[in-house]
Design an enzyme around this catalytic site. Structure first.
Site, PDB file in Angstrom:
ATOM      1  N   ASP A  97      -5.166   2.631  10.724  1.00 22.05           N
ATOM      2  CA  ASP A  97      -6.671   2.363  10.838  1.00 22.05           C
ATOM      3  C   ASP A  97      -6.798   1.900  12.362  1.00 22.05           C
ATOM      4  O   ASP A  97      -6.559   2.658  13.422  1.00 22.05           O
ATOM      5  CB  ASP A  97      -7.029   1.378   9.925  1.00 22.05           C
ATOM      6  CG  ASP A  97      -8.739   0.884  10.069  1.00 22.05           C
ATOM      7  OD1 ASP A  97      -9.254   1.629  10.791  1.00 22.05           O
ATOM      8  OD2 ASP A  97      -9.101  -0.027   9.207  1.00 22.05           O
ATOM      9  N   GLY A 100       0.860  -1.153  -0.057  1.00 23.13           N
ATOM     10  CA  GLY A 100      -0.026  -0.049   0.085  1.00 23.13           C
ATOM     11  C   GLY A 100       0.855   1.257   0.010  1.00 23.13           C
ATOM     12  O   GLY A 100       0.301   2.247  -0.575  1.00 23.13           O
ATOM     13  N   ARG A 138      -5.161   0.226  -6.551  1.00 23.88           N
ATOM     14  CA  ARG A 138      -4.036   0.873  -6.292  1.00 23.88           C
ATOM     15  C   ARG A 138      -3.275   1.991  -7.090  1.00 23.88           C
ATOM     16  O   ARG A 138      -2.717   2.921  -6.660  1.00 23.88           O
ATOM     17  CB  ARG A 138      -2.764  -0.078  -6.223  1.00 23.88           C
ATOM     18  CG  ARG A 138      -3.034  -1.240  -4.828  1.00 23.88           C
ATOM     19  CD  ARG A 138      -1.679  -1.813  -4.452  1.00 23.88           C
ATOM     20  NE  ARG A 138      -2.101  -2.870  -3.675  1.00 23.88           N
ATOM     21  CZ  ARG A 138      -2.122  -3.342  -2.561  1.00 23.88           C
ATOM     22  NH1 ARG A 138      -2.247  -2.239  -1.878  1.00 23.88           N
ATOM     23  NH2 ARG A 138      -2.465  -4.345  -1.687  1.00 23.88           N
TER      24      ARG A 138
HETATM   25  P1  IMP Z   1      -4.518  -1.569  10.716  1.00 21.99           P
HETATM   26  O1  IMP Z   1      -3.744  -2.553  11.080  1.00 21.99           O
HETATM   27  O2  IMP Z   1      -5.826  -1.781  11.251  1.00 21.99           O
HETATM   28  O3  IMP Z   1      -4.161  -0.062  11.302  1.00 21.99           O
HETATM   29  O4  IMP Z   1      -4.674  -1.227   9.178  1.00 21.99           O
HETATM   30  C1  IMP Z   1      -3.719  -1.111   8.455  1.00 21.99           C
HETATM   31  C2  IMP Z   1      -3.564  -1.527   7.045  1.00 21.99           C
HETATM   32  O5  IMP Z   1      -5.187  -1.992   6.763  1.00 21.99           O
HETATM   33  C3  IMP Z   1      -3.252  -0.513   6.219  1.00 21.99           C
HETATM   34  O6  IMP Z   1      -1.946  -0.601   5.864  1.00 21.99           O
HETATM   35  C4  IMP Z   1      -4.000  -0.816   4.970  1.00 21.99           C
HETATM   36  O7  IMP Z   1      -3.471  -2.133   4.127  1.00 21.99           O
HETATM   37  C5  IMP Z   1      -5.385  -1.445   5.325  1.00 21.99           C
HETATM   38  N1  IMP Z   1      -6.477  -0.470   5.343  1.00 21.99           N
HETATM   39  C6  IMP Z   1      -6.949   0.096   6.384  1.00 21.99           C
HETATM   40  N2  IMP Z   1      -7.849   1.092   5.952  1.00 21.99           N
HETATM   41  C7  IMP Z   1      -8.091   0.658   4.755  1.00 21.99           C
HETATM   42  C8  IMP Z   1      -9.004   1.198   3.704  1.00 21.99           C
HETATM   43  O8  IMP Z   1      -9.709   1.997   4.131  1.00 21.99           O
HETATM   44  N3  IMP Z   1      -8.588   0.882   2.452  1.00 21.99           N
HETATM   45  C9  IMP Z   1      -7.724  -0.005   2.029  1.00 21.99           C
HETATM   46  N4  IMP Z   1      -7.016  -0.417   3.019  1.00 21.99           N
HETATM   47  C10 IMP Z   1      -7.162  -0.159   4.468  1.00 21.99           C
END
Ligand code: IMP
Length: 181
Positions: free
Chosen positions: A108, A50, A170
Site C-alpha cells: 500500500d 496476511g 482472512r
Molecule cells: P503498507 O506498509 O502501507 O504498504 O501496508 C502494508 C500492510 O498493510 C499490508 O501487509 C496489509 O497488512 C495492510 N493493508 C494495506 N492495505 C490493506 C487493505 O486494503 N486491506 C487489508 N490490509 C491492508
C-alpha cells in the site's frame, strides 16, 4: 458472491477466487523463470499474518528449491495504515548471504516494505526481491522496486484471501472491497 458484513462495514465482491489463482499462476511463472536455473536456494519470506494464504499458493507453484521463513510486522489499525511499522516477531531463519524473496499480501504506502528492506539488509541478506499479491500504485511513494506483482488495484480497502479488517475476513476465498454506499 454476496455482500458481507464485518463489524460496522459492508464489503462487496471484488476479485473472484479463480481470478486470484490465475494471477498467482502468472507471477509464479515469472519467479520460476528467474530462479529455476540458479544454483542458490532462496528464502521465501512470508510476512505474517496476511501473506499466509498467498505464500501457500505461491510455494506450490515454484519449481526450484527454496526455504520457507517468516516474520511478523504490524502497521494497520482498522482500515488505515498507521505509518508506524513494528516488528511483532523477528526473522525465523538466518538470511546472511542469502537471496530473500519477500512475499507480501499487499503493498500500500510501502512503509512495510521499507522496514523489511532495512531488517533484511541489517541481517546481511545478499539480495532482496519483493513479491506481492496486490499492489496499490496510487498509494505507493517509496523508491524500492516491487519485482513481482500479481495484481494492481486502486486505493480501496479490501478483505479476504489472507487480508483482514481488524483480524477478521482472512479466511474468505474471494477478495471483497469496502462498500462506501
Ligand atoms: P503498507 O506498509 O502501507 O504498504 O501496508 C502494508 C500492510 O498493510 C499490508 O501487509 C496489509 O497488512 C495492510 N493493508 C494495506 N492495505 C490493506 C487493505 O486494503 N486491506 C487489508 N490490509 C491492508
Amino acid at each position: 458472491m454476496e455482500h458481507i458484513k464485518i463489524f460496522d462495514k459492508t464489503f462487496k465482491p471484488y476479485i473472484r477466487h479463480d481470478e486470484i489463482m490465475e494471477a498467482i499462476d502468472k507471477v509464479a511463472e515469472k519467479i520460476n523463470n528467474d530462479f529455476r536455473n540458479s544454483s542458490e536456494t532462496p528464502v521465501i519470506l512470508c510476512v505474517l499474518n496476511g501473506s499466509i494464504v498467498f505464500t501457500a499458493e505461491l510455494m506450490q507453484r515454484l519449481d526450484f528449491q527454496c526455504q520457507l521463513a517468516s516474520i511478523k510486522l504490524k502497521s494497520y489499525s482498522g482500515t488505515q495504515s498507521t505509518g508506524c511499522v513494528q516488528t511483532a516477531m523477528g526473522l525465523t531463519c538466518d538470511v546472511k548471504g542469502r537471496t530473500v524473496i519477500v512475499v507480501e499480501d499487499i503493498v500500500d504506502t510501502g512503509g512495510t516494505i521499507v522496514k523489511l528492506d532495512s531488517i533484511l539488509k541489517e541481517a546481511g541478506a545478499a539480495r532482496i526481491k519483493i513479491c506481492t499479491l496486490l499492489f496499490k500504485p496510487d498509494s505507493y511513494d517509496k523508491d524500492i522496486a516491487i519485482d513481482y506483482v500479481a495484481k494492481e488495484i486502486p486505493n480501496a480497502f479490501i478483505v479476504g484471501f489472507g487480508l483482514d479488517y481488524d483480524e477478521l475476513g482472512r479466511g474468505l476465498k474471494d477478495i471483497y472491497v469496502i462498500d462506501e454506499e
